[in-house]
Design an enzyme around this catalytic site. Structure first.
Site, PDB file in Angstrom:
ATOM      1  N   SER A 124      41.966  49.751  45.298  1.00 36.82           N
ATOM      2  CA  SER A 124      41.319  49.215  46.494  1.00 36.82           C
ATOM      3  C   SER A 124      41.857  49.906  47.732  1.00 36.82           C
ATOM      4  O   SER A 124      43.074  50.017  47.924  1.00 36.82           O
ATOM      5  CB  SER A 124      41.569  47.710  46.603  1.00 36.82           C
ATOM      6  OG  SER A 124      40.877  47.011  45.607  1.00 36.82           O
TER       7      SER A 124
ATOM      8  N   ASP B  46      35.513  44.091  54.831  1.00 38.14           N
ATOM      9  CA  ASP B  46      36.730  44.324  54.048  1.00 38.14           C
ATOM     10  C   ASP B  46      37.360  45.670  54.384  1.00 38.14           C
ATOM     11  O   ASP B  46      37.787  46.414  53.497  1.00 38.14           O
ATOM     12  CB  ASP B  46      36.454  44.216  52.551  1.00 38.14           C
ATOM     13  CG  ASP B  46      37.742  43.957  51.750  1.00 38.14           C
ATOM     14  OD1 ASP B  46      38.774  43.685  52.383  1.00 38.14           O
ATOM     15  OD2 ASP B  46      37.692  44.036  50.508  1.00 38.14           O
TER      16      ASP B  46
ATOM     17  N   HIS C 215      41.580  43.091  52.297  1.00 35.83           N
ATOM     18  CA  HIS C 215      42.241  42.214  51.327  1.00 35.83           C
ATOM     19  C   HIS C 215      43.561  42.809  50.824  1.00 35.83           C
ATOM     20  O   HIS C 215      44.400  42.076  50.293  1.00 35.83           O
ATOM     21  CB  HIS C 215      41.297  41.897  50.152  1.00 35.83           C
ATOM     22  CG  HIS C 215      41.103  43.005  49.173  1.00 35.83           C
ATOM     23  ND1 HIS C 215      39.978  43.813  49.183  1.00 35.83           N
ATOM     24  CD2 HIS C 215      41.863  43.454  48.141  1.00 35.83           C
ATOM     25  CE1 HIS C 215      40.065  44.691  48.189  1.00 35.83           C
ATOM     26  NE2 HIS C 215      41.190  44.498  47.552  1.00 35.83           N
TER      27      HIS C 215
END
Length: 466
Positions: free
Chosen positions: A226, A151, A121
């Site tokens: 992230s 992911d 993402h």
């Protein structure tokens, strides 16, 4: 007087002996043992360390921090736009007529020649990727491959002799073990926070068709972290920081990371095969709970209850049966479905695993050769399909079809279709993924597409996409 002197002398002698013994004990050196670096023939290009033996509340984080901060980077996702077609489009981009920042996150260098792991993402939809190292040097990066389900994305920069973080064995982590979250969220050089492993095999979306399996930690993870590293106090990579649970969008003590064994397997698949090779047991089922225990008269309260078996799968060929309760795979305890999917997610098709199952109160050990999980993305309708077992088709009162395994769009309407059966495409019956792929790939993308669904009541409905 003599007695006093004698007593005093004895006391002094006793003290000397005690202190001497203490010094001898405390000065005894513990032999130093070098860490053994374990690699496999398939993964010589990815440095791996499986010696994770340092635990304790008196652990020193400085060495682990120093080892890892220079291997965590800032990743900037930039979209390139054409010249604006109107004044409204110009202002909607904040006056930027050429480029716009899509987002930013962190990444982990995993090899000295510039391979970097991050979250899918973070880089999704990027026209350009810019990577900034901890020493402020900036590089353009290219995408090598992605796995949107897990992911995870693999990108690369052109550089050499970079500092990197070796993979550790995420199967060996323990609840309460100290960990560090290392990120580069705002391009202000790397940031380190400390916490513990709060839980393992955590599933954040129990309603999803495929259970997730995350490491949960209370090390502070905020937006921009992230794709950063979760490391143990040996400085080994045990997870890729991916998500937080928060009503405010900021840290409140719940952070989640993709286990390093799963991330490493995805990366190696992309580097070796160009895509992700997913192995499956070929069973569907549920966590053992109170209702299942009573209904099937089970003596165990934890494990995965086998409710269905895919025909032709490794589980079917090995002799796993409906009603079996899987308690262990290899040396990994299986308490719930996310334990099972997390461990199998680190394996490939044709790998063999040893399944320990309870059948009619008797423990059985069954060797299972994993089969390949086949899926196909029908981009025109935003859905991914997989093969369905005969027993699953019976629930929909049909003898053919494929199951909708995932929504590619992520909207609520298409998510509601996950688990539904597709029986026909362009009025042609389909029984497996290969047939769906053949029909879709033989079509002109500009042609209309008709898809026939079967709902949970066994009723067929056909929709047309133009």
């Amino acid at each position: 007087m003599k007695r006093v002197a004698t007593f005093l002398g004895a006391s002094i002698l006793g003290g000397v002996i005690t202190l001497g013994s203490y010094k001898l004990i405390m000065d005894e050196k513990v032999p130093y043992q070098e860490q053994e670096i374990i690699t496999t023939s398939k993964s010589d290009f990815l440095p791996v360390s499986y010696d994770s033996s340092v635990y304790g509340t008196n652990a020193d984080f400085t060495e682990a921090a120093e080892k890892t901060v220079h291997a965590v980077v800032h990743v900037k996702n930039v979209a390139v736009f054409e010249k604006p077609r109107s004044i409204w489009e110009y202002y909607s981009r904040g006056g930027n007529s050429g480029k716009a920042l899509q987002g930013a996150g962190s990444g982990v260098i995993i090899s000295p020649d510039g391979y970097i792991v991050t979250n899918n993402h973070v880089i999704a939809g990027a026209s350009e990727l810019e990577v900034t190292l901890n020493n402020n040097k900036t590089f353009q990066a290219k995408v090598i491959g992605t796995d949107s389900k897990a992911d995870i994305a693999l990108i690369k920069i052109d550089s050499e002799n970079l500092e990197y973080i070796p993979f550790g064995n995420s199967n060996n982590i323990k609840l309460g073990e100290w960990v560090l979250a290392v990120g580069n969220p705002f391009n202000l050089t790397s940031t380190v926070t400390a916490g513990i492993v709060s839980a393992k095999a955590r599933d954040l979306n129990a309603s999803d068709n495929t259970p997730q399996s995350f490491i949960q930690t209370d090390a502070a993870i905020n937006p921009g972290n992230s794709g950063g590293a979760l490391v143990n106090i040996n400085g080994e990579l045990i997870g890729i920081n991916t998500a937080i649970t928060s009503q405010t969008g900021s840290y409140i003590g719940y952070g989640f990371a993709v286990p390093s064994n799963n991330a490493r397997k995805i990366v190696e698949d992309i580097m070796e095969y160009g895509n992700v090779q997913q192995g499956v047991l070929g069973i569907s089922g549920s966590d053992v709970n109170d209702r299942i225990m009573k209904e099937f008269n089970l003596e165990v309260s934890q494990g995965v209850f086998v409710g269905d078996i895919d025909s032709g799968s490794g589980a079917a060929k090995a002799g796993i049966q409906k009603g079996d309760v899987i308690r262990q795979i290899d040396n990994i305890e299986i308490r719930k479905m996310s334990d099972l999917t997390g461990y199998i997610g680190s394996k490939r098709p044709d790998d063999t695993v040893l399944v320990t199952a309870i059948r009619n109160g008797i423990e059985k050990q069954i060797k299972v050769k994993l089969t390949k999980y086949e899926t196909f993305a029908i981009q025109a309708i935003g859905l991914e399909v997989a093969n369905a077992s005969k027993d699953y088709l019976k629930k929909f009162q049909t003898t053919n079809g494929v199951i909708i395994s995932r929504s590619l769009l992520g909207d609520e309407q298409s998510k509601a279709l996950v688990g539904v059966i597709i029986t026909k495409i362009d009025n042609q019956k389909v029984s497996n993924v290969a047939e769906v792929k053949s029909i879709i790939n033989s079509k002109d993308p500009s042609e209309q597409l008709s898809v026939t669904f079967v709902n949970y009541q066994g009723e067929e409905q056909t929709y047309i996409w133009r």
